[in-house]
Design a protein around this motif. Structure first.
Motif, PDB file in Angstrom:
ATOM      1  N   ALA A  85       0.811  -1.220   0.000  1.00 52.34           N
ATOM      2  CA  ALA A  85       0.000   0.000   0.000  1.00 52.34           C
ATOM      3  C   ALA A  85       0.841   1.265   0.000  1.00 52.34           C
ATOM      4  CB  ALA A  85      -0.971   0.002   1.189  1.00 52.34           C
ATOM      5  N   LEU A  86       1.887   1.282  -0.818  1.00 51.39           N
ATOM      6  CA  LEU A  86       2.660   2.517  -0.978  1.00 51.39           C
ATOM      7  C   LEU A  86       1.870   3.467  -1.869  1.00 51.39           C
ATOM      8  CD1 LEU A  86       6.190   0.984  -1.569  1.00 51.39           C
ATOM      9  CD2 LEU A  86       5.312   1.996   0.528  1.00 51.39           C
ATOM     10  N   TYR A  87       2.039   4.770  -1.642  1.00 49.54           N
ATOM     11  CA  TYR A  87       1.344   5.742  -2.491  1.00 49.54           C
ATOM     12  C   TYR A  87       2.034   5.753  -3.854  1.00 49.54           C
ATOM     13  CZ  TYR A  87      -0.120   7.083   2.157  1.00 49.54           C
ATOM     14  OH  TYR A  87      -0.591   7.050   3.429  1.00 49.54           O
ATOM     15  N   PRO A  88       1.313   5.346  -4.920  1.00 50.07           N
ATOM     16  CA  PRO A  88       1.996   5.158  -6.211  1.00 50.07           C
ATOM     17  C   PRO A  88       2.508   6.459  -6.805  1.00 50.07           C
ATOM     18  CG  PRO A  88      -0.321   4.436  -6.302  1.00 50.07           C
ATOM     19  CD  PRO A  88      -0.098   5.002  -4.953  1.00 50.07           C
ATOM     20  N   HIS A  89       1.955   7.603  -6.404  1.00 50.21           N
ATOM     21  CA  HIS A  89       2.362   8.852  -7.045  1.00 50.21           C
ATOM     22  C   HIS A  89       3.527   9.521  -6.321  1.00 50.21           C
ATOM     23  CE1 HIS A  89      -0.351   9.821  -3.814  1.00 50.21           C
ATOM     24  NE2 HIS A  89       0.002  11.080  -3.871  1.00 50.21           N
ATOM     25  N   GLY A 150       6.395   2.044  -8.553  1.00 54.13           N
ATOM     26  CA  GLY A 150       6.325   1.313  -9.815  1.00 54.13           C
ATOM     27  C   GLY A 150       7.684   0.912 -10.364  1.00 54.13           C
TER      28      GLY A 150
ATOM     29  N   ASP B 168      -6.384  -1.012   0.803  1.00 53.76           N
ATOM     30  CA  ASP B 168      -5.229  -0.885   1.685  1.00 53.76           C
ATOM     31  C   ASP B 168      -4.577   0.484   1.584  1.00 53.76           C
ATOM     32  OD1 ASP B 168      -5.504  -3.315   2.816  1.00 53.76           O
ATOM     33  OD2 ASP B 168      -3.887  -4.305   1.705  1.00 53.76           O
ATOM     34  N   LEU B 169      -4.636   1.065   0.387  1.00 56.72           N
ATOM     35  CA  LEU B 169      -4.041   2.387   0.187  1.00 56.72           C
ATOM     36  C   LEU B 169      -4.720   3.406   1.100  1.00 56.72           C
ATOM     37  CD1 LEU B 169      -1.859   3.336  -1.734  1.00 56.72           C
ATOM     38  CD2 LEU B 169      -3.623   4.097  -3.290  1.00 56.72           C
ATOM     39  N   ALA B 172      -3.883   2.627   4.743  1.00 54.30           N
ATOM     40  CA  ALA B 172      -2.545   3.119   5.074  1.00 54.30           C
ATOM     41  C   ALA B 172      -2.593   4.627   5.323  1.00 54.30           C
ATOM     42  CB  ALA B 172      -1.574   2.794   3.948  1.00 54.30           C
ATOM     43  N   VAL B 187      -4.260  11.446  -1.687  1.00 55.99           N
ATOM     44  CA  VAL B 187      -4.115  10.083  -2.215  1.00 55.99           C
ATOM     45  C   VAL B 187      -5.017   9.850  -3.426  1.00 55.99           C
ATOM     46  CG1 VAL B 187      -4.242   7.631  -1.678  1.00 55.99           C
ATOM     47  CG2 VAL B 187      -3.526   9.240   0.083  1.00 55.99           C
ATOM     48  N   PRO B 190      -4.422  12.644  -6.702  1.00 55.04           N
ATOM     49  CA  PRO B 190      -3.180  12.447  -7.464  1.00 55.04           C
ATOM     50  C   PRO B 190      -3.150  11.138  -8.244  1.00 55.04           C
ATOM     51  CG  PRO B 190      -2.681  13.116  -5.213  1.00 55.04           C
ATOM     52  CD  PRO B 190      -4.144  12.843  -5.261  1.00 55.04           C
ATOM     53  N   ASN B 191      -3.917  10.149  -7.782  1.00 57.30           N
ATOM     54  CA  ASN B 191      -3.927   8.877  -8.497  1.00 57.30           C
ATOM     55  C   ASN B 191      -5.099   8.761  -9.453  1.00 57.30           C
ATOM     56  OD1 ASN B 191      -1.594   7.435  -7.492  1.00 57.30           O
ATOM     57  ND2 ASN B 191      -2.598   7.619  -5.531  1.00 57.30           N
ATOM     58  N   LYS B 277      -0.945   1.707 -12.356  1.00 54.37           N
ATOM     59  CA  LYS B 277      -0.426   0.353 -12.231  1.00 54.37           C
ATOM     60  C   LYS B 277       0.699   0.360 -11.219  1.00 54.37           C
ATOM     61  CE  LYS B 277      -1.344  -2.378 -16.292  1.00 54.37           C
ATOM     62  NZ  LYS B 277      -0.925  -2.583 -17.654  1.00 54.37           N
ATOM     63  N   GLY B 278       0.870  -0.758 -10.558  1.00 56.45           N
ATOM     64  CA  GLY B 278       2.004  -0.821  -9.619  1.00 56.45           C
ATOM     65  C   GLY B 278       1.503  -1.128  -8.259  1.00 56.45           C
TER      66      GLY B 278
END
Lengths: 389, 278
Positions: A85-89, A150, B168-169, B172, B187, B190-191, B277-278
């Protein structure tokens, strides 16, 4: 005073009773592994503790303070998620800094542009940068700080997630299967690192896993949860050598414990082949059904003699330091597993008839409801009775 | 690219795509052609795409001088921007709440959103017109913008997008100490750029080209949006001067075409929504 205590936690989801009155205490600095098959409610318990779910009833005390109704952010609990659950941005450095920014900077200071003009801002931001760098250095991820999730491998993401959780010095540390997305080699390596990290930080840790090897190898105490109940909470050694419930015995140990249906005979004794045990409190009536358990390493295989259970070898698994022997019992047609040394296994091959003998000192007797009945090898009871008599 | 890569299959595919593009672009091409023709050229019996005399300068000069084109474009930009900003600011928190928060009325609200998707503006136009009239708000930006500030389509689109975001994001973020508005700002948004981009295209294209609603609430040229301005231009100024009319149309459609060409990659990315993605 315990660092954490859960009292009678109950939770249902639409008629499904997920947690059936779970009570658990963790001492300061203790590492507890919560282990159980998937769907046993261990992750739900963790989420309730973190404040992400609310329990139907029960209390949560953290360092003696009632936190049952507290908001997730106010509990000062950090968590590492299975998906990380890391913030992807955000970059790794920004990810690690988030909990510090949210805690140390006031709402006004967090504003873009305006925040920069507040007095003391530069110092606060510099402190955060320094702490992030220190944390990254201690986890050896300083070279990843400018990358986004990523662009990182699974192992690297896992470290960043650990760093994000540790950086704010939480009062409790929760991990929800943090190693299950890593490959086998990396997983064993990461186990050691997490234990090491825990020892250095001294923060009480609750570690959820379905992998019993992880639980036994890492934890100070292991809590086995099955079907929404906590069946046993004890040190890894006690959990393995002295399981208090048939489900615990079944879940812990690789290969699995042998379980043979049997019944109590006259004089409160039970028999496995030629090996006999007597129930210590003699409460069970003759004829009542019991389950006998014997771990594979306490079953010996011999090609000679006529003592023990007659069986035929079905399959052999050579694992280097040991050989796992799968045998089919002639009498009841069930499979019994034995673990022998390569030397002992040298003259064994599939199809060979053998005799299996169980070590009487290691036979577990479980009642019909699964609870453990104290039993002792018949010979030793006889001697003890002779002594006392 | 070398000629060797033109296999028969590729040639067939490209020619089908090219043919399709030509069919869809035909009216636009015809418009570009007409904008460069003189009046006599337009009304000849023969159909040719290339103007006999190049009349572009004269037609554009007419279009720009006879109607306050700057004003029209300005109105278009103001109205579209206001609508888009309000829609996004309202729809994102709504969609977040419906996708990720648990509350009793979530299901009922979902049904309402679906119902909202079924009601076209034409059904509510009359009551809205009466309301704006009573409020004395006709001929204003408010009348042009207000009915579109809450976009059920936007809520629905963001809802689908947010549902795919891992829980989960958000968990967290809560443990890290963020409030719910904080989670949206730090969160979710931005996504969610791919979704916001996709929605922006739909919204801006729809409202830039909308003639129906401005025609109802605006009678003052000062508040006319580009398509409405075009209508005035045809009725009052141009008559049957199609050359000038087409030139004006070209000017009005140009901002959308330019925006699309400049941000083509991001637009396609946004519509296919493969950004996260990721």
């Amino acid at each position: 005073m315990s660092a954490l205590s859960l009292r009678n936690i109950e939770k249902s989801f639409g008629g499904n009773h997920i947690l059936k009155g779970v009570t658990l205490d963790a001492g300061p600095g203790e590492f507890i592994a919560l282990v159980g098959p998937s769907g046993c409610g261990k992750s739900t318990l963790l989420r309730i503790l973190a404040g992400l779910e609310t329990a139907d009833s029960g209390d949560i005390l953290i360092a003696g303070r009632d936190m049952t109704a507290a908001h997730a952010a106010d509990r000062n609990i950090a968590m590492v998620f299975q998906s990380y659950a890391l913030y992807p941005h955000l970059t790794a450095a920004q990810n690690i800094a988030v909990p510090l920014v949210m805690r140390r900077l006031t709402r006004a200071r967090r504003l873009p542009f305006l925040g920069r003009m507040m007095p003391g801002q530069r110092k606060a931001v510099a402190d955060i940068h320094r702490d992030v760098r220190d944390m990254a250095a201690s986890l050896k991820i300083d070279h990843l700080l400018d990358r986004k999730p990523g662009q990182m491998s699974g192992g690297q993401r896992q470290r960043v997630a650990l760093a994000r959780a540790m950086v704010r010095r939480p009062s409790i540390f929760l991990m929800d299967e943090p190693l299950s997305n890593l490959d086998a080699n990396l997983r064993v390596h990461a186990r050691g690192e997490i234990v090491d990290l825990h020892r250095r930080a001294g923060v009480p840790t609750l570690y959820v896993t379905h992998d019993q090897a992880e639980a036994l190898s890492m934890a100070d105490r292991v809590a086995v949860m099955i079907g929404g109940s906590l069946l046993q909470l004890a040190s890894p050694q006690v959990i393995y050598e002295d399981p208090q419930h048939v489900e615990v015995a079944k879940f812990i140990g690789q290969p699995r414990i042998n379980l043979i249906a049997s019944q109590v005979e006259d004089g409160a004794t039970v028999a496995l082949g030629g090996t006999r045990c007597r129930l210590v409190d003699r409460a069970a009536a003759a004829g009542s059904a019991v389950t006998l358990g014997i771990r594979p390493e306490f079953v010996s295989v011999s090609r000679q003699g006529n003592e023990g259970l007659p069986a035929r070898i079905e399959r052999l698994e050579f694992l280097g330091s040991e050989v796992i022997v799968y045998c089919r019992l002639d009498a009841i047609g069930e499979t019994m597993v034995a673990k022998v040394t390569p030397a002992e296994g040298a003259d064994l091959s599939p199809g060979v008839p053998v005799r299996l003998t169980a070590d009487a000192r290691h036979i577990f007797v479980f009642s019909k409801d699964g609870s453990r009945l104290a039993a002792a090898p018949l010979s030793s009871i006889v001697t003890r009775e002779a002594l006392h008599g | 690219m070398t000629s060797a890569s033109f296999t028969p299959g590729r040639v067939a595919r490209l020619s089908i795509l090219g043919l399709g593009a030509l069919v869809f672009l035909a009216p636009y091409i015809f418009m570009v052609s007409t904008a460069g023709k003189a009046q006599s050229d337009i009304f000849t019996s023969s159909l040719s795409l290339i103007p006999q005399q190049w009349f572009y300068v004269q037609n554009f000069a007419k279009a720009l001088s006879r109607v306050s084109m700057g004003r029209l474009l300005m109105n278009g930009v103001v109205v579209c921007a206001l609508i888009l900003v309000f829609q996004v600011v309202i729809a994102i928190p709504c969609a977040y709440a419906m996708a990720k928060l648990k509350f009793r009325a979530a299901r009922a609200l979902m049904v309402l959103v679906m119902l909202g998707l079924l009601v076209p503006i034409h059904a509510t136009a009359l009551p809205l017109y009466v309301a704006f009239d009573r409020a004395g708000a006709l001929n204003s930006y408010v009348a042009l913008v207000a009915p579109f500030t809450i976009s059920v389509f936007g809520i629905f689109l963001f809802l689908q997008f947010f549902r795919a975001m891992p829980d989960d994001l958000i968990h967290a973020a809560r443990l890290d100490g963020m409030s719910e508005p904080g989670i949206i700002a730090r969160v979710i948004v931005p996504n969610a750029w791919p979704a916001v981009t996709a929605f922006s295209i739909f919204s801006v294209v729809a409202h830039w080209n909308d003639l129906y609603w401005p025609l109802i609430v605006v009678s003052n040229q000062a508040y006319a949006t580009p398509p409405l301005g075009l209508l005035y231009f045809r009725a009052a100024e141009a008559g049957d001067d199609y050359g000038a009319l087409m030139a004006a149309t070209l000017i009005i459609t140009f901002p959308l075409v330019a925006a699309f060409l400049l941000a083509q990659k991001r637009f396609v990315e946004g519509i296919t929504m493969t950004g996260l993605k990721g």
